[in-house]
Write a protein that holds these residues in place. Structure first.
Motif, PDB file in Angstrom:
ATOM      1  N   ARG A  57       0.740  -1.304   0.026  1.00 16.94           N
ATOM      2  CA  ARG A  57      -0.019   0.029   0.057  1.00 16.94           C
ATOM      3  C   ARG A  57       0.689   1.326   0.063  1.00 16.94           C
ATOM      4  NH1 ARG A  57      -4.613  -0.156   4.502  1.00 16.94           N
ATOM      5  NH2 ARG A  57      -5.283   1.819   3.173  1.00 16.94           N
ATOM      6  N   TYR A  58       0.782   2.087  -1.076  1.00 18.83           N
ATOM      7  CA  TYR A  58       1.420   3.243  -1.177  1.00 18.83           C
ATOM      8  C   TYR A  58       0.622   4.515  -0.650  1.00 18.83           C
ATOM      9  CZ  TYR A  58       4.957   0.525  -3.862  1.00 18.83           C
ATOM     10  OH  TYR A  58       5.862  -0.239  -4.306  1.00 18.83           O
ATOM     11  N   ASP A  64      -4.522   4.335  -0.482  1.00 18.32           N
ATOM     12  CA  ASP A  64      -5.330   3.802  -1.392  1.00 18.32           C
ATOM     13  C   ASP A  64      -4.699   2.997  -2.580  1.00 18.32           C
ATOM     14  OD1 ASP A  64      -7.896   2.507  -1.840  1.00 18.32           O
ATOM     15  OD2 ASP A  64      -8.589   4.085  -3.004  1.00 18.32           O
ATOM     16  N   ALA A  65      -3.491   3.130  -2.697  1.00 14.02           N
ATOM     17  CA  ALA A  65      -2.665   2.804  -4.094  1.00 14.02           C
ATOM     18  C   ALA A  65      -2.146   1.293  -3.522  1.00 14.02           C
ATOM     19  CB  ALA A  65      -1.664   3.586  -4.507  1.00 14.02           C
ATOM     20  N   ILE A  66      -2.693   0.290  -3.879  1.00 12.29           N
ATOM     21  CA  ILE A  66      -2.301  -1.095  -3.633  1.00 12.29           C
ATOM     22  C   ILE A  66      -1.549  -1.602  -4.787  1.00 12.29           C
ATOM     23  CG2 ILE A  66      -2.677  -3.363  -2.687  1.00 12.29           C
ATOM     24  CD1 ILE A  66      -5.119  -1.960  -1.184  1.00 12.29           C
ATOM     25  N   TYR A  67      -0.359  -2.070  -4.617  1.00  9.72           N
ATOM     26  CA  TYR A  67       0.271  -2.661  -6.015  1.00  9.72           C
ATOM     27  C   TYR A  67       0.665  -4.197  -5.417  1.00  9.72           C
ATOM     28  CZ  TYR A  67       1.723   1.226  -8.685  1.00  9.72           C
ATOM     29  OH  TYR A  67       1.603   2.638  -9.359  1.00  9.72           O
ATOM     30  N   THR A 104      -7.186  -0.760  -5.965  1.00  7.62           N
ATOM     31  CA  THR A 104      -7.512   0.167  -4.649  1.00  7.62           C
ATOM     32  C   THR A 104      -8.225  -0.822  -3.758  1.00  7.62           C
ATOM     33  OG1 THR A 104      -9.514   0.846  -5.610  1.00  7.62           O
ATOM     34  CG2 THR A 104      -7.488   2.083  -6.370  1.00  7.62           C
ATOM     35  N   LYS A 105      -8.645  -0.308  -2.547  1.00  9.70           N
ATOM     36  CA  LYS A 105      -9.351  -1.261  -1.703  1.00  9.70           C
ATOM     37  C   LYS A 105     -10.418  -1.460  -2.099  1.00  9.70           C
ATOM     38  CE  LYS A 105     -10.560   2.527   1.335  1.00  9.70           C
ATOM     39  NZ  LYS A 105     -10.481   3.007   2.872  1.00  9.70           N
ATOM     40  N   GLY A 106     -11.322  -0.767  -2.938  1.00  7.48           N
ATOM     41  CA  GLY A 106     -12.383  -0.945  -3.774  1.00  7.48           C
ATOM     42  C   GLY A 106     -12.529  -2.267  -4.438  1.00  7.48           C
ATOM     43  N   LEU A 119      -6.192 -10.747   8.750  1.00  4.54           N
ATOM     44  CA  LEU A 119      -4.974  -9.987   8.529  1.00  4.54           C
ATOM     45  C   LEU A 119      -4.791  -9.318   7.218  1.00  4.54           C
ATOM     46  CD1 LEU A 119      -2.094  -9.236   9.694  1.00  4.54           C
ATOM     47  CD2 LEU A 119      -1.306 -11.496   8.630  1.00  4.54           C
ATOM     48  N   ALA A 120      -5.603 -10.004   6.345  1.00  9.66           N
ATOM     49  CA  ALA A 120      -5.691  -9.568   4.815  1.00  9.66           C
ATOM     50  C   ALA A 120      -6.678  -8.405   4.813  1.00  9.66           C
ATOM     51  CB  ALA A 120      -5.938 -10.476   3.654  1.00  9.66           C
ATOM     52  N   ARG A 121      -7.902  -8.588   5.507  1.00  9.83           N
ATOM     53  CA  ARG A 121      -8.823  -7.736   5.536  1.00  9.83           C
ATOM     54  C   ARG A 121      -8.404  -6.183   6.430  1.00  9.83           C
ATOM     55  NH1 ARG A 121     -12.498 -10.568   6.920  1.00  9.83           N
ATOM     56  NH2 ARG A 121     -12.256 -10.038   9.487  1.00  9.83           N
ATOM     57  N   ARG A 122      -7.753  -6.377   7.400  1.00 10.24           N
ATOM     58  CA  ARG A 122      -7.044  -5.170   8.125  1.00 10.24           C
ATOM     59  C   ARG A 122      -5.866  -4.333   7.082  1.00 10.24           C
ATOM     60  NH1 ARG A 122      -6.811  -8.470  12.648  1.00 10.24           N
ATOM     61  NH2 ARG A 122      -4.445  -8.935  12.406  1.00 10.24           N
ATOM     62  N   PHE A 123      -5.055  -5.269   6.307  1.00  9.91           N
ATOM     63  CA  PHE A 123      -4.297  -4.701   5.544  1.00  9.91           C
ATOM     64  C   PHE A 123      -4.927  -3.871   4.474  1.00  9.91           C
ATOM     65  CE2 PHE A 123      -2.336  -4.732   1.323  1.00  9.91           C
ATOM     66  CZ  PHE A 123      -1.079  -4.040   1.486  1.00  9.91           C
ATOM     67  N   VAL A 124      -5.969  -4.479   4.184  1.00  9.82           N
ATOM     68  CA  VAL A 124      -6.690  -3.565   2.944  1.00  9.82           C
ATOM     69  C   VAL A 124      -7.479  -2.266   3.367  1.00  9.82           C
ATOM     70  CG1 VAL A 124      -8.280  -3.896   1.006  1.00  9.82           C
ATOM     71  CG2 VAL A 124      -6.867  -5.544   1.326  1.00  9.82           C
TER      72      VAL A 124
END
Length: 127
Positions: A57-58, A64-67, A104-106, A119-124
């Motif tokens: 996540r940048y 909201d920029a997830i690569y 993006t998280k969307g 863990l994945a849900r918290r990250f996003v």
């Protein structure tokens, strides 16, 4: 050299893939929460050992920029975790070496596609 999504870290445009949401995120997962960073470009990161995928996540106008980077080995993940400068490490060892997709998280539903994992849900979703 292109700047991806105004995040301040250059990426090789020939490595960019279509923006397809992940089908699943598998366990075991490892994450570096926001509190472990002092970076002007990187918010947090998640590594999926099951799929050898790295999610970063940048920071832009909010995290909201997830690569998603494919085929990232655990040694590269360990190097990122240990790096003094996360952005510099990504720039030198990841951004030009791995195929990536900008998300993006969307792109992640609240449940499914691995977001059943806390863990994945918290990250996003965690700002």
């Amino acid at each position: 050299m292109s700047i991806g999504a105004d995040i301040g870290i250059p990426h090789d445009p020939s490595n960019q893939r279509p923006a397809d949401p992940p089908e699943t995120i598998e366990a075991p997962l490892d994450t570096m929460p926001t509190s472990s960073f002092s970076s002007s470009n990187v918010h947090s990161a998640l590594y999926d050992y099951g799929r050898s995928e790295l999610y970063v996540r940048y920071l832009r106008d909010g995290p909201d920029a997830i690569y998603r980077y494919w085929s990232v080995g655990p040694r590269t993940w360990s190097g990122l975790k240990d790096a003094g400068s996360k952005g510099s490490y990504i720039n030198r060892n990841i951004a030009f070496d791995y195929p990536y997709t900008l998300l993006t998280k969307g792109d992640f539903p609240q449940r499914g596609r691995g977001l059943d994992n806390d863990l994945a849900r918290r990250f996003v979703t965690t700002p």
